[in-house]
Design a protein around this motif. Structure first.
Motif, PDB file in Angstrom:
ATOM      1  N   GLN A   8      -5.119  -1.195  10.986  1.00 43.99           N
ATOM      2  CA  GLN A   8      -3.902  -0.891  10.230  1.00 43.99           C
ATOM      3  C   GLN A   8      -3.023   0.069  11.019  1.00 43.99           C
ATOM      4  O   GLN A   8      -3.519   0.939  11.749  1.00 43.99           O
ATOM      5  CB  GLN A   8      -4.281  -0.271   8.893  1.00 43.99           C
ATOM      6  CG  GLN A   8      -3.114  -0.066   7.934  1.00 43.99           C
ATOM      7  CD  GLN A   8      -3.582   0.465   6.594  1.00 43.99           C
ATOM      8  OE1 GLN A   8      -4.767   0.692   6.374  1.00 43.99           O
ATOM      9  NE2 GLN A   8      -2.643   0.680   5.693  1.00 43.99           N
ATOM     10  N   ASN A   9      -1.717  -0.063  10.885  1.00 42.33           N
ATOM     11  CA  ASN A   9      -0.820   0.872  11.554  1.00 42.33           C
ATOM     12  C   ASN A   9       0.241   1.355  10.580  1.00 42.33           C
ATOM     13  O   ASN A   9       0.453   0.772   9.517  1.00 42.33           O
ATOM     14  CB  ASN A   9      -0.199   0.247  12.798  1.00 42.33           C
ATOM     15  CG  ASN A   9       0.621  -0.985  12.482  1.00 42.33           C
ATOM     16  OD1 ASN A   9       1.555  -0.936  11.697  1.00 42.33           O
ATOM     17  ND2 ASN A   9       0.278  -2.111  13.094  1.00 42.33           N
ATOM     18  N   THR A  10       0.899   2.435  10.969  1.00 39.21           N
ATOM     19  CA  THR A  10       1.920   3.030  10.119  1.00 39.21           C
ATOM     20  C   THR A  10       2.936   3.744  11.010  1.00 39.21           C
ATOM     21  O   THR A  10       2.560   4.286  12.059  1.00 39.21           O
ATOM     22  CB  THR A  10       1.288   4.027   9.119  1.00 39.21           C
ATOM     23  OG1 THR A  10       2.290   4.513   8.230  1.00 39.21           O
ATOM     24  CG2 THR A  10       0.638   5.195   9.823  1.00 39.21           C
ATOM     25  N   ARG A 138      -1.961   3.694  15.043  1.00 38.03           N
ATOM     26  CA  ARG A 138      -2.864   2.581  14.740  1.00 38.03           C
ATOM     27  C   ARG A 138      -4.293   3.112  14.631  1.00 38.03           C
ATOM     28  O   ARG A 138      -4.734   3.942  15.420  1.00 38.03           O
ATOM     29  CB  ARG A 138      -2.791   1.526  15.840  1.00 38.03           C
ATOM     30  CG  ARG A 138      -3.588   0.300  15.491  1.00 38.03           C
ATOM     31  CD  ARG A 138      -3.541  -0.817  16.506  1.00 38.03           C
ATOM     32  NE  ARG A 138      -2.609  -0.720  17.571  1.00 38.03           N
ATOM     33  CZ  ARG A 138      -1.512  -1.470  17.702  1.00 38.03           C
ATOM     34  NH1 ARG A 138      -1.194  -2.331  16.759  1.00 38.03           N
ATOM     35  NH2 ARG A 138      -0.727  -1.349  18.754  1.00 38.03           N
ATOM     36  N   GLU A 217       2.054  -8.990  13.192  1.00 44.95           N
ATOM     37  CA  GLU A 217       2.390  -7.898  12.279  1.00 44.95           C
ATOM     38  C   GLU A 217       3.765  -8.129  11.643  1.00 44.95           C
ATOM     39  O   GLU A 217       3.944  -7.945  10.430  1.00 44.95           O
ATOM     40  CB  GLU A 217       2.381  -6.561  13.010  1.00 44.95           C
ATOM     41  CG  GLU A 217       2.742  -5.398  12.107  1.00 44.95           C
ATOM     42  CD  GLU A 217       2.788  -4.066  12.836  1.00 44.95           C
ATOM     43  OE1 GLU A 217       3.165  -3.064  12.187  1.00 44.95           O
ATOM     44  OE2 GLU A 217       2.469  -4.018  14.035  1.00 44.95           O
ATOM     45  N   ARG A 221       4.431  -8.606   7.598  1.00 48.51           N
ATOM     46  CA  ARG A 221       5.308  -7.760   6.786  1.00 48.51           C
ATOM     47  C   ARG A 221       6.410  -8.594   6.122  1.00 48.51           C
ATOM     48  O   ARG A 221       6.798  -8.326   4.982  1.00 48.51           O
ATOM     49  CB  ARG A 221       5.887  -6.644   7.643  1.00 48.51           C
ATOM     50  CG  ARG A 221       4.808  -5.710   8.187  1.00 48.51           C
ATOM     51  CD  ARG A 221       5.338  -4.380   8.624  1.00 48.51           C
ATOM     52  NE  ARG A 221       4.277  -3.544   9.170  1.00 48.51           N
ATOM     53  CZ  ARG A 221       3.382  -2.879   8.452  1.00 48.51           C
ATOM     54  NH1 ARG A 221       3.420  -2.960   7.126  1.00 48.51           N
ATOM     55  NH2 ARG A 221       2.457  -2.143   9.023  1.00 48.51           N
ATOM     56  N   TRP A 508      -2.466  -5.422   7.840  1.00 53.80           N
ATOM     57  CA  TRP A 508      -1.351  -4.522   7.550  1.00 53.80           C
ATOM     58  C   TRP A 508      -0.956  -4.562   6.078  1.00 53.80           C
ATOM     59  O   TRP A 508      -0.679  -3.526   5.489  1.00 53.80           O
ATOM     60  CB  TRP A 508      -0.138  -4.895   8.412  1.00 53.80           C
ATOM     61  CG  TRP A 508      -0.447  -4.858   9.865  1.00 53.80           C
ATOM     62  CD1 TRP A 508      -0.525  -3.751  10.669  1.00 53.80           C
ATOM     63  CD2 TRP A 508      -0.744  -5.981  10.689  1.00 53.80           C
ATOM     64  NE1 TRP A 508      -0.850  -4.126  11.950  1.00 53.80           N
ATOM     65  CE2 TRP A 508      -0.995  -5.489  12.001  1.00 53.80           C
ATOM     66  CE3 TRP A 508      -0.812  -7.356  10.473  1.00 53.80           C
ATOM     67  CZ2 TRP A 508      -1.308  -6.331  13.062  1.00 53.80           C
ATOM     68  CZ3 TRP A 508      -1.139  -8.187  11.521  1.00 53.80           C
ATOM     69  CH2 TRP A 508      -1.379  -7.671  12.805  1.00 53.80           C
TER      70      TRP A 508
END
Length: 535
Positions: A8-10, A138, A217, A221, A508
């Motif tokens: 997961q990333n942000t 990440r 990704e 999204r 994600w």
């Protein structure tokens, strides 16, 4: 604060981020400033106790501080690492549960809990990486059975006499990595990266894997936004229709009918806008994928790509298939993983014969991924399902395929012995990265295998990276097996479903996708060409 899961990333919005970690074991914290190929470019790119500072990165009191604006322009990411403190007593089971924490401008922004399954003593916990003009975080969680020394070697750090992991000599940059470009996702990096060529390639990243994950990704999204808009429109429509008929005295009046029509119109408009946005995003990604397919290394490209006719090209990953969702349009996103495989692949099937085209495609891509290294394949094929692959693969087979269950243990034990020797070499300070890419294909598992064979495969999961091993298991899903060893082995693998209708969920947004596994083309001449292309 967000609780991250692996992969997961942000986005990061702060100017300064700080990394720390805690575990039951005593930890050393360090950082690697890397180029897009996840390798250092200079000696000072390794920040640790004996070298606590480089441009934009500082280590103090067990905390790594990163001033994002000060990171070198040619650096793509900062890898945040923990390893066992060599001065502390050895803890059985390695590090145990590790909790990594990242602060933005002194406020806790993210936390990531990692539970190494194989007793690893070094972990890449988090990755702070560039994305466009900004930065993102990440969750990685990549462990190394060979400890910090192996982790550093995999990222281009030269270690002078690996005697004390924490007091390793100041690293020298890999001279072959200057100007290189490449990757970055949890499943995107892994042991063995040190052996791949790092020359510039005219795609966004050197070996292509990260580019495809970026596209995935973006697709995830966009899909999540569409799903959310549809759900919201349905909920609002239901509410407005209920309100329109809630008063019995007016429910059959022209005003109520007008309210119902207006509610349907607003719902249709909202969905139309969302679908228009998703269509726009998908068309952009389709064009990006088409452009990339002409430039990617063969192991990541489609079978129709012209790169299969060109010279061999190293890659950091292989393509397993395509992800899609019929209800969300024609976009199909390649599903890829790093090589050597950082987790064994388990092809879920009741019939090895039915899975033969999947296995053939997988082997062809593993052969093409690293043309600079010899590939050695150990094949266990009790039912003869892969007989048609043997001819083209003969030059890379490490002996005849095992077709008699009585011969399985000896073949597996030979691999275990090689891995244990490599581990002894590491412990003795004389470990060198493997020169071969070895592949174990264990079909029909666990039928015909002895109980100890599952333990041998489990041992290879822990130590196999020391000999450059990628493991592929073919058989029915045994995650609920009554045999705890077989169940644990199955649960630790990356499962590839062959049955239609089995969804996969992106890391994600959790949106569902259908996976169409890659199949080796049916034409015998094309099969032979792909299987021999980069031998």
């Amino acid at each position: 604060m967000i609780q991250l899961k692996a992969g997961q990333n942000t986005p990061l919005t702060g100017d300064v981020v700080r990394f720390s970690a805690k575990a039951d074991a005593a930890l050393d914290v360090s950082a690697l400033v890397v180029a897009q190929n996840l390798r250092v470019l200079a000696a000072e790119d390794f920040v640790f106790d004996n070298q606590p500072q480089t441009q934009g990165v500082t280590l103090s009191d067990g905390t790594v501080a990163i001033r994002l604006a000060d990171i070198r322009a040619d650096a793509n990411a900062v890898l945040l690492v923990v390893s066992a403190d060599p001065a502390a007593p050895v803890r059985p089971g390695g590090l145990g549960l590790v909790t990594a924490e990242l602060l933005e401008n002194d406020t806790v922004a993210a936390e990531f809990a990692i539970a190494p399954l194989a007793g690893e003593t070094a972990l890449i916990c988090l990755e702070v990486y560039r994305r466009g003009t900004g930065w993102k975080l990440r969750a990685v969680g990549q462990g190394y059975a060979g400890g910090l020394a192996q982790l550093l070697t995999a990222h281009g750090v030269e270690i002078d006499g690996v005697v004390d992991q924490a007091a390793a000599a100041v690293p020298q940059a890999d001279p072959g990595s200057a100007g290189a470009r490449s990757n970055g996702q949890d499943t995107i990096s892994g042991p063995g990266a040190d052996s791949r060529a790092a020359g510039p390639v005219p795609v966004e990243v050197a070996h292509g894997l990260d580019r495809l994950w970026m596209i995935f990704e973006d697709a995830a999204r966009s899909a999540a936004a569409l799903i959310s808009a549809r759900d919201y429109a349905a909920q609002r429509l239901d509410h407005e229709l209920s309100s329109a008929v809630s008063d019995p005295t007016t429910r059959n009046t022209p005003a109520a009918e007008a309210a119902r029509q207006a509610a349907h119109r607003r719902s249709d408009e909202l969905i139309a806008v969302a679908e228009g946005n998703h269509h726009r995003d998908s068309q952009h990604l389709l064009r990006e994928l088409a452009d990339a397919d002409r430039l990617l290394p063969p192991s990541l490209a489609s079978w129709e790509s012209p790169v299969w006719e060109g010279p061999p090209a190293a890659s950091d990953g292989i393509r397993l298939g395509e992800l899609h969702a019929i209800e969300r349009g024609p976009l199909r996103v390649p599903y890829c993983v790093p090589v050597p495989l950082n987790r064994p692949l388990w092809i879920d099937t009741e019939s090895s014969t039915a899975a033969a085209p999947v296995v053939g495609a997988l082997l062809a891509r593993l052969l093409a991924a690293d043309p600079g290294r010899r590939v050695r394949v150990d094949m266990i094929d009790l039912t003869g399902a892969f007989r048609g692959l043997v001819g083209p693969l003969t030059p890379v087979l490490n002996g005849p395929p095992v077709t008699d269950h009585a011969e399985i243990s000896a073949r597996l034990q030979a691999l275990v012995d090689a891995a244990e020797l490599a581990e002894l070499a590491y412990e003795g300070g004389v470990f060198t990265p493997p020169i071969d890419h070895r592949v174990l294909l264990a079909a029909d598992f666990p039928h015909g295998y002895q109980a100890a064979d599952a333990q041998r495969i489990g041992s290879l999961m822990v130590r196999g990276d020391l000999i450059g091993l990628s493991t592929v298991i073919v058989g029915s899903d045994e995650s609920d097996s009554s045999d705890p060893v077989v169940a644990a082995l199955s649960q630790a693998c990356r499962h590839l479903p062959t049955a239609d209708g089995t969804p996969l969920f992106d890391p994600w947004t959790g949106s569902p996708w259908q996976l169409d596994l890659d199949l080796l083309p049916r034409e015998p001449e094309r099969q032979a060409r792909y299987l021999r292309a980069h031998q």
